[in-house]
Design a protein around this motif. Structure first.
Motif, PDB file in Angstrom:
ATOM      1  N   UNK A   1       0.914  -1.650  -0.144  1.00 39.73           N
ATOM      2  CA  UNK A   1       0.150  -0.023   0.064  1.00 39.73           C
ATOM      3  C   UNK A   1       0.804   1.080   0.118  1.00 39.73           C
ATOM      4  N   UNK A   2       1.766   1.230   0.692  1.00 40.85           N
ATOM      5  CA  UNK A   2       2.746   2.917   0.675  1.00 40.85           C
ATOM      6  C   UNK A   2       3.662   2.828  -0.612  1.00 40.85           C
ATOM      7  N   UNK A   3       3.906   1.588  -1.141  1.00 38.53           N
ATOM      8  CA  UNK A   3       4.818   2.020  -2.601  1.00 38.53           C
ATOM      9  C   UNK A   3       3.542   1.945  -3.612  1.00 38.53           C
ATOM     10  N   UNK A   4       2.590   1.667  -3.296  1.00 39.34           N
ATOM     11  CA  UNK A   4       1.053   1.727  -3.871  1.00 39.34           C
ATOM     12  C   UNK A   4       0.808   3.363  -4.595  1.00 39.34           C
ATOM     13  N   UNK A   5       0.582   4.093  -3.070  1.00 41.56           N
ATOM     14  CA  UNK A   5       0.585   5.372  -3.219  1.00 41.56           C
ATOM     15  C   UNK A   5       1.898   6.432  -3.647  1.00 41.56           C
ATOM     16  N   UNK A   6       3.160   6.018  -3.487  1.00 41.26           N
ATOM     17  CA  UNK A   6       3.680   7.088  -4.647  1.00 41.26           C
ATOM     18  C   UNK A   6       3.780   6.102  -5.422  1.00 41.26           C
ATOM     19  N   UNK A   7       3.951   5.734  -6.331  1.00 45.71           N
ATOM     20  CA  UNK A   7       3.711   5.275  -7.372  1.00 45.71           C
ATOM     21  C   UNK A   7       2.485   5.217  -8.052  1.00 45.71           C
ATOM     22  N   UNK A   8       1.507   5.947  -7.667  1.00 46.47           N
ATOM     23  CA  UNK A   8       0.340   7.163  -7.938  1.00 46.47           C
ATOM     24  C   UNK A   8       0.935   8.012  -7.878  1.00 46.47           C
ATOM     25  N   UNK A   9       1.008   8.535  -7.157  1.00 46.43           N
ATOM     26  CA  UNK A   9       1.797   9.847  -7.463  1.00 46.43           C
ATOM     27  C   UNK A   9       3.044  10.384  -8.546  1.00 46.43           C
TER      28      UNK A   9
END
Lengths: 294, 300
Positions: free
Chosen positions: B226-234
């Motif tokens: 989930x953390x990586x997912x947010x960075x990835x979306x950004x």
């Protein structure tokens, strides 16, 4: 990085390669789970059954596998068995598996179903040899029961069993060191160890071992040691028909038998010693009390 | 076997007939008809073709090369393999395949030589005459729906010196111009996302593969962390379209790209679709926690 497997839910579809296991067995038509199957056309020449005949399949325990067609595991076994023929040339590698797949009429890409280090091929071979050994020992036992053969003394039995098992490796002896080293890799050790222990267990079982105490463990440990060391000797033996190896095996088995006697002797000596010490202690305490009473 | 072809043609004619009433699908986050989607994607790739490789490098910071290396290593092709690389446009997978097979072949020939230690001079001379094809009869066919992408690929092949064992074919993944049971391996790297009817493409893949053949798909997928997912979306929505504008002068195409990644089915769903097409032993493997996933299936 992990591969995740799950049983496919579509096994009832017509498959291009997985062949029908039994053609004669016609069971009564299945429940609705096979409706999907009736709709799909048998796509290729290997399933030249008449289309009206319901592809009868009886569901197994989990209700998913259609036992009419061979499963993927069975196909994999077939490929590995076919691949063994190419091991002397290519070694225990994905190339040998690819060649094996080719002989079955499959694409070389089918070798991708297996791990690329060839460990599944080796484990398959070892397990095949163990099965053959069990069958041999079973047959021999039957012959003894029927009175056709003499019951062998334990050391002779063990020697013959180990020799028979090791002889199965001879056709692949050039590439066998490679196989042993691959089997020692950490991720293979659980499987190779379990195959080894069950084989040793088998041999002792047919040798008539019915112990339920510590002897069960010591016997298996001893035989495992004999088997492994003999295997190592065999790999660098260049004598005709490996006579040096069999002589080494005989000596080790004899040692093991003697060791059994020695162990008993040591035990009884130990017991005698302990009793002597106890007696001395009792005497000393008696002397002390009698002195105190005086 | 002709099922796939028939269905493909049916879908096309059906959507052409009822242009406004054709089946709805997505183009990034927009809703369009299937025909409109095909056209839009065609235009996207026409416009990005020349800067495709540069953009790949800048968007993924060069990591796409590693992903493609892993794909070919997973394939582990042996000499004599016939590969069909669909949506292979600029040839990345094809070139890696050729390199790999060449290396394997060399090792094979070396091993053969080592065995022949005590040869007579005549035998050695004969061994030079026999067919020592450097690729061992391996071949790769690169198929793409877009002419511009193929053009870029052909030029790249010439520059890098790849000529043997390579063919370039114009074709639609939903309706491949090949016969049944032809290829050993079918790969589609970062292409299946742009196919309008994924199920048709999977059926075509099944059709053209030999029995025992392997299907491999490398594609962006759902991130598990989930953390990586947010960075990835950004990163995807803020940085990539800007890079697109700056480097390729095309914001919209790269906006489409990041949106299409979000619209693409996640790993498990794609795995089920592959199984529905008839493949067995379907697996997937996440690279970089699911930013990219490699799906594999066998025609058994």
């Amino acid at each position: 990085v992990r591969w995740r497997l799950s049983p496919p839910q579509h096994l009832l579809q017509a498959s291009a390669v997985l062949r029908r296991v039994s053609d004669e067995q016609k069971k009564e038509p299945l429940a609705s789970s096979s409706q999907h199957h009736f709709d799909s056309q048998p796509a290729d020449q290997q399933h030249d059954q008449e289309p009206q005949d319901p592809h009868s399949s009886y569901t197994g325990q989990d209700g998913q596998e259609s036992e009419d067609y061979e499963s993927e595991e069975q196909l994999q076994q077939r490929i590995l068995t076919a691949a063994l023929e190419f091991v002397p040339e290519h070694g225990w590698t994905a190339e040998a598996i690819a060649e094996g797949a080719k002989t079955l009429g499959l694409s070389v890409a089918a070798a991708g179903m297996f791990q690329s280090d060839g460990s599944q091929l080796i484990l398959h071979f070892v397990s095949q040899c163990n099965t053959k050994l069990s069958e041999l020992l079973e047959q021999e036992q039957k012959r003894v029961e029927l009175g056709e053969a003499e019951k062998k003394p334990t050391d002779q039995f063990l020697k013959d069993a180990v020799e028979a098992r090791l002889r199965m490796v001879i056709p692949y002896i050039e590439k066998w060191p490679q196989a042993v080293s691959i089997l020692l890799l950490p991720h293979n050790i659980p499987s190779s160890l379990s195959l080894l222990t069950s084989m040793i267990d088998d041999i002792w079982h047919y040798a008539g071992d019915q112990s339920t105490d510590i002897n069960w463990y010591t016997r298996r440990a001893v035989l495992t040691g004999i088997y492994n060391t003999t295997e190592l000797v065999m790999m660098q033996d260049s004598s005709p028909d490996f006579e040096d190896t069999w002589r080494f095996l005989e000596n080790r088995v004899a040692d093991a038998m003697k060791m059994g006697d020695t162990a008993n002797q040591v035990q009884s000596t130990g017991e005698a010693l302990v009793q002597g010490l106890m007696g001395a202690a009792v005497t000393v305490s008696n002397v002390k009390t009698s002195r105190a009473e005086r | 076997a002709a099922r796939g072809l028939r269905r493909g043609r049916m879908a096309l004619s059906w959507s052409l007939r009822g242009f406004a009433a054709g089946p709805q699908t997505h183009f990034g986050f927009q809703t369009v008809t299937e025909e409109e989607r095909r056209e839009k994607i065609n235009r996207v790739f026409e416009s990005v073709a020349k800067k495709y490789d540069v953009m790949n490098d800048s968007m993924t910071l060069g990591i796409h090369r590693l992903w493609k290396d892993v794909l070919v290593r997973t394939m582990n092709p042996s000499p004599g393999t016939l590969l069909l690389d669909v949506a292979g446009g600029t040839g990345d997978i094809a070139f890696r395949f050729i390199n790999y097979v060449r290396a394997v072949r060399e090792r094979q020939l070396q091993r053969k030589l080592k065995h022949h230690q005590n040869l007579s001079w005549q035998e050695i001379a004969d061994s030079y005459q026999e067919d020592r094809s450097p690729l061992g009869d391996s071949q790769v066919v690169v198929c793409d729906i877009n002419k511009e992408m193929l053009k870029v690929g052909k030029e790249k092949a010439q520059d890098l010196g790849y000529s043997e064992g390579l063919s370039w074919v114009l074709g639609n993944a939903e309706e491949l111009p090949f016969d049944d049971d032809k290829f050993d391996v079918y790969t589609i790297a970062f292409g299946i996302r742009n196919v309008t009817r994924i199920d048709l493409a999977l059926q075509e893949a099944y059709r053209v593969l030999k029995p025992g053949g392997r299907f491999l798909c490398l594609e962006f997928s759902q991130v598990t962390n989930p953390l990586l997912s947010r960075l990835y979306d950004l990163y995807s929505f803020q940085v990539i379209p800007v890079l697109g504008e700056v480097i390729a002068g095309d914001w919209k195409s790269y906006q489409y790209l990041v949106e299409s990644i979000r619209q693409f089915p996640p790993q498990e769903e794609l795995k089920e679709m592959i199984e529905d097409a008839g493949f067995f032993k379907v697996d997937y493997r996440n690279l970089n926690s699911g930013i990219v996933a490699i799906h594999s299936g066998f025609k058994l």
